[in-house]
Design a protein around this motif. Structure first.
Motif, PDB file in Angstrom:
ATOM      1  N   UNK A   1       0.811  -1.226   0.000  1.00 32.56           N
ATOM      2  CA  UNK A   1       0.000   0.000   0.000  1.00 32.56           C
ATOM      3  C   UNK A   1       0.842   1.272   0.000  1.00 32.56           C
ATOM      4  N   UNK A   2       2.134   1.155   0.368  1.00 30.26           N
ATOM      5  CA  UNK A   2       3.005   2.331   0.375  1.00 30.26           C
ATOM      6  C   UNK A   2       3.373   2.677  -1.067  1.00 30.26           C
ATOM      7  N   UNK A   3       2.967   3.852  -1.508  1.00 33.55           N
ATOM      8  CA  UNK A   3       3.230   4.264  -2.881  1.00 33.55           C
ATOM      9  C   UNK A   3       4.567   4.980  -2.960  1.00 33.55           C
ATOM     10  N   UNK A   4       5.322   4.791  -4.015  1.00 25.98           N
ATOM     11  CA  UNK A   4       6.607   5.488  -4.143  1.00 25.98           C
ATOM     12  C   UNK A   4       6.401   6.980  -4.372  1.00 25.98           C
ATOM     13  N   UNK A   5       7.347   7.768  -3.896  1.00 26.36           N
ATOM     14  CA  UNK A   5       7.273   9.199  -4.141  1.00 26.36           C
ATOM     15  C   UNK A   5       7.865   9.560  -5.507  1.00 26.36           C
ATOM     16  N   UNK A   6       8.476   8.565  -6.162  1.00 25.64           N
ATOM     17  CA  UNK A   6       9.071   8.785  -7.485  1.00 25.64           C
ATOM     18  C   UNK A   6       9.142   7.440  -8.201  1.00 25.64           C
ATOM     19  N   UNK A   7       8.877   7.456  -9.508  1.00 25.90           N
ATOM     20  CA  UNK A   7       9.018   6.237 -10.313  1.00 25.90           C
ATOM     21  C   UNK A   7       9.437   6.632 -11.723  1.00 25.90           C
ATOM     22  N   UNK A   8      10.457   5.954 -12.233  1.00 24.90           N
ATOM     23  CA  UNK A   8      10.907   6.222 -13.596  1.00 24.90           C
ATOM     24  C   UNK A   8      11.379   4.922 -14.236  1.00 24.90           C
ATOM     25  N   UNK A   9      11.000   4.758 -15.510  1.00 25.64           N
ATOM     26  CA  UNK A   9      11.399   3.589 -16.297  1.00 25.64           C
ATOM     27  C   UNK A   9      12.363   4.022 -17.394  1.00 25.64           C
ATOM     28  N   UNK A  10      13.250   3.116 -17.765  1.00 22.96           N
ATOM     29  CA  UNK A  10      14.029   3.268 -18.989  1.00 22.96           C
ATOM     30  C   UNK A  10      14.354   1.877 -19.514  1.00 22.96           C
ATOM     31  N   UNK A  11      15.249   1.798 -20.487  1.00 25.74           N
ATOM     32  CA  UNK A  11      15.532   0.500 -21.095  1.00 25.74           C
ATOM     33  C   UNK A  11      16.285  -0.440 -20.164  1.00 25.74           C
ATOM     34  N   UNK A  12      16.843   0.082 -19.073  1.00 26.75           N
ATOM     35  CA  UNK A  12      17.593  -0.748 -18.137  1.00 26.75           C
ATOM     36  C   UNK A  12      16.729  -1.268 -16.999  1.00 26.75           C
ATOM     37  N   UNK A  13      15.844  -0.416 -16.483  1.00 23.93           N
ATOM     38  CA  UNK A  13      15.187  -0.787 -15.235  1.00 23.93           C
ATOM     39  C   UNK A  13      14.010   0.130 -14.948  1.00 23.93           C
ATOM     40  N   UNK A  14      13.273  -0.238 -13.907  1.00 25.12           N
ATOM     41  CA  UNK A  14      12.339   0.669 -13.245  1.00 25.12           C
ATOM     42  C   UNK A  14      12.975   1.059 -11.920  1.00 25.12           C
TER      43      UNK A  14
ATOM     44  N   UNK B   1      23.234   3.048 -15.478  1.00 26.22           N
ATOM     45  CA  UNK B   1      21.833   3.470 -15.546  1.00 26.22           C
ATOM     46  C   UNK B   1      21.751   4.993 -15.453  1.00 26.22           C
ATOM     47  N   UNK B   2      21.328   5.622 -16.535  1.00 23.61           N
ATOM     48  CA  UNK B   2      21.280   7.079 -16.582  1.00 23.61           C
ATOM     49  C   UNK B   2      20.356   7.664 -15.520  1.00 23.61           C
ATOM     50  N   UNK B   3      19.356   6.931 -15.097  1.00 27.02           N
ATOM     51  CA  UNK B   3      18.404   7.439 -14.113  1.00 27.02           C
ATOM     52  C   UNK B   3      19.103   7.881 -12.833  1.00 27.02           C
ATOM     53  N   UNK B   4      20.086   7.106 -12.351  1.00 24.75           N
ATOM     54  CA  UNK B   4      20.746   7.445 -11.099  1.00 24.75           C
ATOM     55  C   UNK B   4      21.589   8.714 -11.231  1.00 24.75           C
ATOM     56  N   UNK B   5      22.201   8.903 -12.366  1.00 27.31           N
ATOM     57  CA  UNK B   5      22.950  10.145 -12.582  1.00 27.31           C
ATOM     58  C   UNK B   5      21.994  11.332 -12.601  1.00 27.31           C
ATOM     59  N   UNK B   6      20.857  11.178 -13.265  1.00 26.26           N
ATOM     60  CA  UNK B   6      19.866  12.257 -13.308  1.00 26.26           C
ATOM     61  C   UNK B   6      19.325  12.572 -11.906  1.00 26.26           C
TER      62      UNK B   6
END
Length: 804
Positions: free
Chosen positions: A224-237, A324-329
């Protein structure tokens, strides 16, 4: 006399359906890696191929040569609409079906329920393609070229779609493409309106799912705990959860995780000041060894925790390599107000695979550190082909050790489980073998191994097993007694224990055996687990169980981490058995049924030999493709880009080869075509040891371009086989092509699992060798079939043939 071209609208529709199917395969692999664990990606690949098989069998129940062109295209348009509609339904189902608990391994039944939701649409797509190819044997070369070229383009576009469309909403891309293909064939008002309706619904859902502040399509959560942020790319969610005001938890795909510490930027604009808490952590003993500490390389930046200790201890340059570009961003942009550590001038975040980046950096580091690098995120090539594999091989460690200063230290941390210490034993064996490769025969003075007696508070993995960290320090310069003494003091402060070091007798006898060159081989062979040092031809560090041990492990209950590691083998073997049964069933169905309603005895003999032919080329093509991907993913570095290069280049080449087959082999001479195919494949097999030369190419563009050019040539030669086979089998009966399509698909399913099993147990080169042998069998079967002259059956000609 040139072969006639298929109608342009049919070619466009085939291209749309083929590209939509490949897009769906890549997307479902990504979804299954999030919904379940990485090893279930096998199921995703097999699922799509099953649609081709069942679609071919379904299409074999109808005569593709009957009816007018309008009627025939209407049937195809209906099948395309069914495919598109089911993908939309699957999207809606994913939005309401909850994810399974991340702390437990999902059951095969649950995976099957999700998988079978996609199957009806895939069967419709498989029937569409089987009927399209069976309409006119003289169209096969050009239609097959459209099919493969569109699939190649889909490989590249998949990266764009996965980056720009969040989560399951990316399923709308193949749905819209399939609907567009159906619209191209819709010659009646009813079918046209159906296709247009699907396009409108798809676009409406796309807008709803991507508009900020409006209804968003995300996977329904079990928690039931919803994330405060979610992003997908070709590597991962990547999802973010605020654990407390000072900690943010980042979850990758299903359960791999990293933490981010609250380090806000100073209000006065000054530089962030190091805090004593930055030095804390059981995986950081390297920083108190007392050696020079100037240049540091961090492998896998994640939430930035590993950047803090070298900053505290005064490193002047810290290169953070992150795939994973997401972590750099997150560190540089999205979460900069929460954690501004990237603003420190010592830090440079580099978006590349660490092994490739370090090899091309031209730098020598005092410390190269990798802490718990394991995302368990799968690519579409199947389970165990993970982005981290290149870090844990002898060739990878050769790169790391050669880029250390004379006193530099390579340090890695893995999970240490007292009851199943497979990872730490394998890490130690890898270190000893890598030092031997560097000319250091006695590794004991060059290795320190420290076990922590506690894990960090809030660790994600605590269920049913006691977890500690095992950290290894490896240096080409022997560790001194003073350095060992400093680390012993550090261990007392962090409740750790030195299990291996110069002058230290380990409490684990296996450590001493692995560090002794005279007993190492025997210790590896006698271990309960597979702890042999991985190399680039068998880079599967995370596979620590032998497939032959599966029976003994079948009734063993593991904790979460060991379950993640070992359950992949169970899944692989189950899918292998299912794939074998499917191949046998399809072959029996083919051999003991007729190729057509008016087939002659000579035609039936040719048809049965050609069944073996299509089995061989289906099996061989996937083995060659996956074998090349297993090898090139390490050379190219980026796993998703590597997958795109391999698939795009091979499919593009195969499409070109299919188009050229009519000119090069107008008589469909199997003997001549396979002489070329076998020669090229044998040359490929002999050249595999030379593939490492690609790593010496400094430019990414040049490395990707040269490997891509090689793959286009290989794919082009392999592209001869399918259209030549169709032209040889078409005249045996009106159902023959659809059944060969089913056989080819069934062989591909079996080959995808076989490639994994052979690659894991015997290495990549043997995967490709098995592919060569499969093509040899196909060539022999085709040659025998060619010698059995089938009687021409004029009544089986298509309307186009009759008009000609």
């Amino acid at each position: 006399m040139p072969f006639p071209a298929p109608p342009r609208r049919l070619a466009i529709a085939v291209a749309c359906i083929a590209s939509a199917m490949l897009l769906l395969e890549i997307i479902v692999t990504r979804l299954f890696s999030v919904l379940f664990f990485y090893h279930f990606s096998f199921f995703a690949v097999s699922l799509v191929m099953s649609g081709l098989v069942l679609g071919g069998i379904l299409a074999a129940r109808t005569n593709p040569l009957s009816g007018t062109e309008v009627e025939f295209e209407g049937r195809l348009a209906f099948l395309g609409n069914v495919f598109s509609a089911f993908v939309v339904v699957d999207l809606l189902a994913l939005a309401v079906m909850p994810e399974t608990d991340a702390a437990t391994s999902p059951s095969l039944l649950m995976v099957a329920i999700y998988g079978f939701a996609f199957l009806p649409g895939l069967v419709a797509a498989g029937a569409f393609l089987a009927l399209a190819f069976a309409r006119n044997k003289d169209w096969i070369g050009k239609l097959y070229a459209w099919d493969l070229t569109a699939a190649a383009v889909a490989c590249v576009s998949a990266i764009y779609f996965l980056r720009t469309l969040e989560g399951p909403v990316v399923l709308l891309a193949p749905a819209l493409i399939a609907a567009a293909g159906s619209l191209a064939l819709a010659r009646t008002r009813k079918l046209a309106l159906s296709s247009i309706a699907l396009v409108v619904v798809g676009l409406a859902l796309l807008l709803a799912g991507t508009s900020t502040g409006r209804f968003e399509f995300t996977l329904a959560a079990a928690d039931p705990v919803r994330p405060m942020f979610e992003r997908w790319n070709e590597h991962s969610r990547v999802r973010a959860f605020d654990v407390d005001p000072k900690t943010r938890f980042l979850v990758i795909d299903r359960s791999a995780a990293t933490r981010m510490k609250a380090i806000p930027p100073p209000a006065d604009g000054t530089a962030i000041v190091a805090d004593p808490s930055w030095r804390l952590g059981p995986q950081y003993p390297v920083y108190v060894a007392g050696r020079p500490l100037s240049d540091v390389a961090i492998i896998g930046v994640g939430g930035g925790m590993d950047l803090l200790p070298p900053l505290y201890y005064g490193a002047s340059r810290i290169d953070g390599y992150e795939l994973n570009r997401t972590f750099i961003d997150l560190l540089e942009k999205d979460f900069h107000d929460f954690n501004a550590i990237s603003s420190r001038q010592e830090i440079e975040l580099i978006h590349t695979e660490a092994r490739v980046g370090i090899a091309q950096s031209g730098r020598r580091y005092d410390v190269i550190q990798a802490s718990l690098i394991d995302t368990w995120a799968a690519t579409a090539s199947g389970g165990f082909v993970l982005s981290e594999n290149g870090l844990y091989t002898r060739e990878g460690w050769k790169v790391f050790l050669s880029h250390l200063t004379d006193t530099g230290i390579l340090t890695m941390t893995r999970w240490h489980l007292e009851d199943a210490p497979a990872e730490t034993h394998r890490l130690l064996a890898l270190a000893a073998a890598s030092l031997a490769d560097a000319g250091i025969d006695d590794p004991r003075p060059h290795i320190i191994f420290i076990k922590s007696n506690r894990t960090e508070e809030g660790n994600a993995f605590t269920r049913r097993e006691t977890l500690t960290f095992g950290t290894i320090l490896v240096s080409r310069t022997p560790f001194s007694p003073a350095e060992v003494s400093r680390l012993r003091i550090w261990c007392e402060a962090f409740e750790g224990q030195i299990l291996a070091a110069p002058g230290v007798t380990s409490s684990d006898p296996m450590f001493d055996r692995l560090l002794d060159s005279t007993t190492r081989r025997q210790a590896i062979e006698e271990s309960e687990f597979n702890i042999s040092p991985p190399d680039d031809l068998q880079p599967y560090f995370f596979l620590q169980v032998r497939p032959s041990d599966l029976v003994n492990l079948g009734r063993t209950n593991f904790g979460l981490v060991t379950q993640i590691t070992f359950n992949g083998v169970r899944v692989m073997m189950i899918l292998g058995a299912c794939a074998a049964l499917l191949v046998v069933a399809v072959l029996l169905l083919t051999f003991f049924t007729l190729p057509g309603s008016t087939s002659s005895p000579q035609g039936r003999r040719r048809y049965r030999w050609m069944s073996l032919y299509f089995l061989g080329i289906g099996f061989g093509y996937i083995l060659i493709q996956l074998g090349l991907h297993q090898r090139l993913i390490i050379i190219l570095g980026h796993p998703t880009l590597a997958l795109s290069v391999v698939l795009f280049s091979m499919l593009l080449g195969t499409g070109l080869g299919a188009a050229l087959s009519e000119r090069l082999f107008p008589a469909a001479d199997i003997r001549r075509a396979f002489a070329v195919i076998i020669c090229v494949l044998v040359a490929l097999w002999l050249a595999i040891p030379l593939f490492s030369s690609f790593e010496s190419i400094g430019s990414n563009a040049a490395r990707f371009g040269s490997t891509g050019a090689m793959l286009v040539v290989i794919g082009g030669v392999l592209g001869f086989a399918f259209p030549i086979g169709v032209r040889n089998v078409a005249q045996t009966g009106e159902w023959a092509i659809q059944k060969m399509w089913a056989i080819n698909g069934a062989a591909s399913i079996a080959a995808s699992v076989c490639a994994a099993i052979v690659g894991l147990t015997m290495g990549t080169r043997n995967v490709i060798l098995l592919g060569v042998l499969s093509y040899a069998v196909a060539g022999i079967a085709g040659y025998i079939a060619r010698g059995k002259k089938a009687e021409p059956v004029d009544s089986l000609e298509s309307p186009a043939d009759q008009q000609a």
